[in-house]
Motif scaffolding. Structure first.
Motif, short mmCIF file in Angstrom:
data_model
loop_
_atom_site.label_atom_id
_atom_site.label_comp_id
_atom_site.label_asym_id
_atom_site.label_seq_id
_atom_site.Cartn_x
_atom_site.Cartn_y
_atom_site.Cartn_z
N MET A 1 0.83 -1.20 0.00
CA MET A 1 0.00 0.00 0.00
C MET A 1 0.87 1.25 0.00
N ARG A 2 0.51 2.19 -0.87
CA ARG A 2 1.16 3.49 -0.92
C ARG A 2 0.09 4.55 -0.72
N LEU A 3 0.40 5.53 0.11
CA LEU A 3 -0.54 6.61 0.40
C LEU A 3 -0.07 7.88 -0.28
N THR A 4 -1.00 8.64 -0.80
CA THR A 4 -0.62 9.91 -1.42
C THR A 4 -0.49 10.97 -0.35
N GLY A 5 0.20 12.01 -0.68
CA GLY A 5 0.30 13.16 0.21
C GLY A 5 1.69 13.34 0.79
N ASP A 6 2.11 14.58 0.82
CA ASP A 6 3.36 14.93 1.47
C ASP A 6 3.10 15.09 2.95
N GLU A 7 4.18 15.24 3.73
CA GLU A 7 3.99 15.53 5.15
C GLU A 7 3.31 16.88 5.25
N LEU A 8 2.21 16.90 5.97
CA LEU A 8 1.37 18.08 5.98
C LEU A 8 0.60 18.13 7.29
N ILE A 9 0.40 19.34 7.80
CA ILE A 9 -0.48 19.55 8.95
C ILE A 9 -1.70 20.30 8.45
N THR B 1 -14.66 16.43 8.25
CA THR B 1 -14.26 15.43 7.29
C THR B 1 -12.76 15.55 7.09
N PHE B 2 -12.04 14.44 7.29
CA PHE B 2 -10.59 14.38 7.11
C PHE B 2 -10.39 13.38 5.97
N ALA B 3 -10.18 13.90 4.75
CA ALA B 3 -10.19 13.03 3.58
C ALA B 3 -9.15 13.45 2.55
N MET B 4 -7.91 13.49 2.97
CA MET B 4 -6.82 13.92 2.08
C MET B 4 -5.91 12.76 1.68
N THR B 5 -6.33 11.53 1.92
CA THR B 5 -5.46 10.38 1.66
C THR B 5 -6.06 9.47 0.60
N ALA B 6 -5.28 9.20 -0.45
CA ALA B 6 -5.65 8.21 -1.46
C ALA B 6 -4.88 6.93 -1.17
N VAL C 1 -3.04 -8.67 2.75
CA VAL C 1 -2.88 -9.10 1.37
C VAL C 1 -2.62 -10.59 1.42
N ASN C 2 -3.54 -11.36 0.85
CA ASN C 2 -3.38 -12.81 0.81
C ASN C 2 -3.09 -13.40 2.20
N GLY C 3 -3.77 -12.88 3.21
CA GLY C 3 -3.62 -13.39 4.57
C GLY C 3 -2.48 -12.80 5.38
N LYS C 4 -1.57 -12.04 4.78
CA LYS C 4 -0.46 -11.44 5.51
C LYS C 4 -0.86 -10.04 5.97
N ARG C 5 -0.51 -9.71 7.22
CA ARG C 5 -0.89 -8.43 7.81
C ARG C 5 0.20 -7.38 7.60
N TYR C 6 -0.25 -6.15 7.28
CA TYR C 6 0.64 -5.02 7.08
C TYR C 6 0.08 -3.78 7.77
N ARG C 7 0.95 -2.79 7.95
CA ARG C 7 0.53 -1.49 8.48
C ARG C 7 1.32 -0.40 7.77
N THR C 8 0.63 0.68 7.48
CA THR C 8 1.29 1.87 6.96
C THR C 8 0.72 3.08 7.70
N ARG C 9 1.46 4.16 7.71
CA ARG C 9 1.06 5.37 8.43
C ARG C 9 0.93 6.54 7.46
N THR C 10 -0.15 7.29 7.62
CA THR C 10 -0.33 8.47 6.79
C THR C 10 0.69 9.54 7.18
N THR C 11 0.86 10.51 6.32
CA THR C 11 1.83 11.59 6.57
C THR C 11 1.12 12.92 6.82
N ILE C 12 -0.19 12.87 7.03
CA ILE C 12 -0.96 14.10 7.23
C ILE C 12 -1.51 14.13 8.65
N SER C 13 -1.22 15.22 9.36
CA SER C 13 -1.70 15.45 10.72
C SER C 13 -2.91 16.37 10.68
#
Length: 182
Positions: free
Chosen positions: A34-42, A55-60, A163-175
Motif C-alpha cells: 500500500m502506498r498513500l498519497t500526500g506529502d507531510e502536511l499539517i 471530514t478528514f479526507a486527504m489520503t488516497a 494481502v493474501n492473509g499477511k498483515r501489514y501497516r502503513t502510516r499516513t503523513t498528514i496530521s
C-alpha cells in the motif's frame, strides 16, 4: 564490565524484548504494497461549536502489489480531544473529497461527487485492486471533537490491511489540528 560485554548484553535484551526491528507474529509488517498519497502536511481547521463534526479526507490509497488488499483497521496516532466515528472508503474518478468543517463534506453534494459519496462503504468492506480504473480510492474519516475542547489533534492514521492473509501497516503523513483559529 568491558564495553563489548555491555554491548552484547544490550543487544540480547533488545532482541528478547522484541526490539530487533522485525515484527513479531502479533505485529503487522510495514513493508507492504500500500502506498498513500500526500506529502507531510499539517491540516488545520477551525473548531466550531461545542461539538464539531469534520471530514478528514486527504489520503488516497494505492495498491502497488500484485494482489488485492483489504483495510482491516484505521487507528488515530496520538489523538487528543477527538474521536473517529466513521471510517469509509470510496472510489472517485474526480479526485479526493478533501477536508471539511462538516460531515458530510460540502463536496459530497457536488453533482460530480454525489454518486461516489453514496457508494462509500466502511473501510473494512472494500477490496482495493492492484490495477484500479482511472481515479482514486479515498479514505474518508468522520472526526468529532470533544464537547467544549479548545484544541484537538491527531498526528497521523495507522492503516492496517491484509494481502493474501499477511498483515501489514502503513502510516499516513498528514496530521490534523482543530483550533479556534488557524
Amino acid at each position: 564490565m568491558p564495553r563489548n560485554l555491555i554491548a552484547v548484553a544490550i543487544a540480547t535484551a533488545a532482541v528478547a524484548a522484541g526490539c530487533s526491528g522485525h515484527p513479531s507474529p502479533e505485529q503487522p509488517a510495514t513493508d507492504g504494497p500500500m502506498r498513500l498519497t500526500g506529502d507531510e502536511l499539517i491540516v488545520c481547521m477551525p473548531l466550531k461549536g461545542s461539538k464539531g463534526h469534520y471530514t478528514f479526507a486527504m489520503t488516497a490509497l494505492n495498491n502497488r502489489g500484485d494482489r488485492p488488499l483489504r483495510v482491516t483497521a484505521v487507528t488515530p496516532v496520538n489523538p487528543r480531544n477527538l474521536r473517529l466515528t466513521d471510517i469509509d472508503i470510496t472510489f472517485s474518478e474526480d479526485g479526493l473529497f478533501g477536508n471539511s468543517t462538516q460531515w458530510p463534506p460540502d463536496s459530497a453534494t457536488n453533482p460530480r461527487n454525489s454518486a461516489s459519496w453514496k457508494a462509500r462503504k466502511p473501510a473494512t468492506e472494500v477490496d482495493i485492486p492492484t490495477d484500479p480504473p482511472e481515479g482514486v480510492y479515498n479514505l474518508l474519516v468522520h472526526v468529532v471533537s470533544d464537547p467544549g475542547t479548545r484544541d484537538a489533534s491527531l498526528d497521523a492514521l495507522d492503516v492496517d490491511y491484509t494481502v493474501n492473509g499477511k498483515r501489514y501497516r502503513t502510516r499516513t503523513t498528514i496530521s490534523l489540528r482543530l483550533k479556534p483559529a488557524c
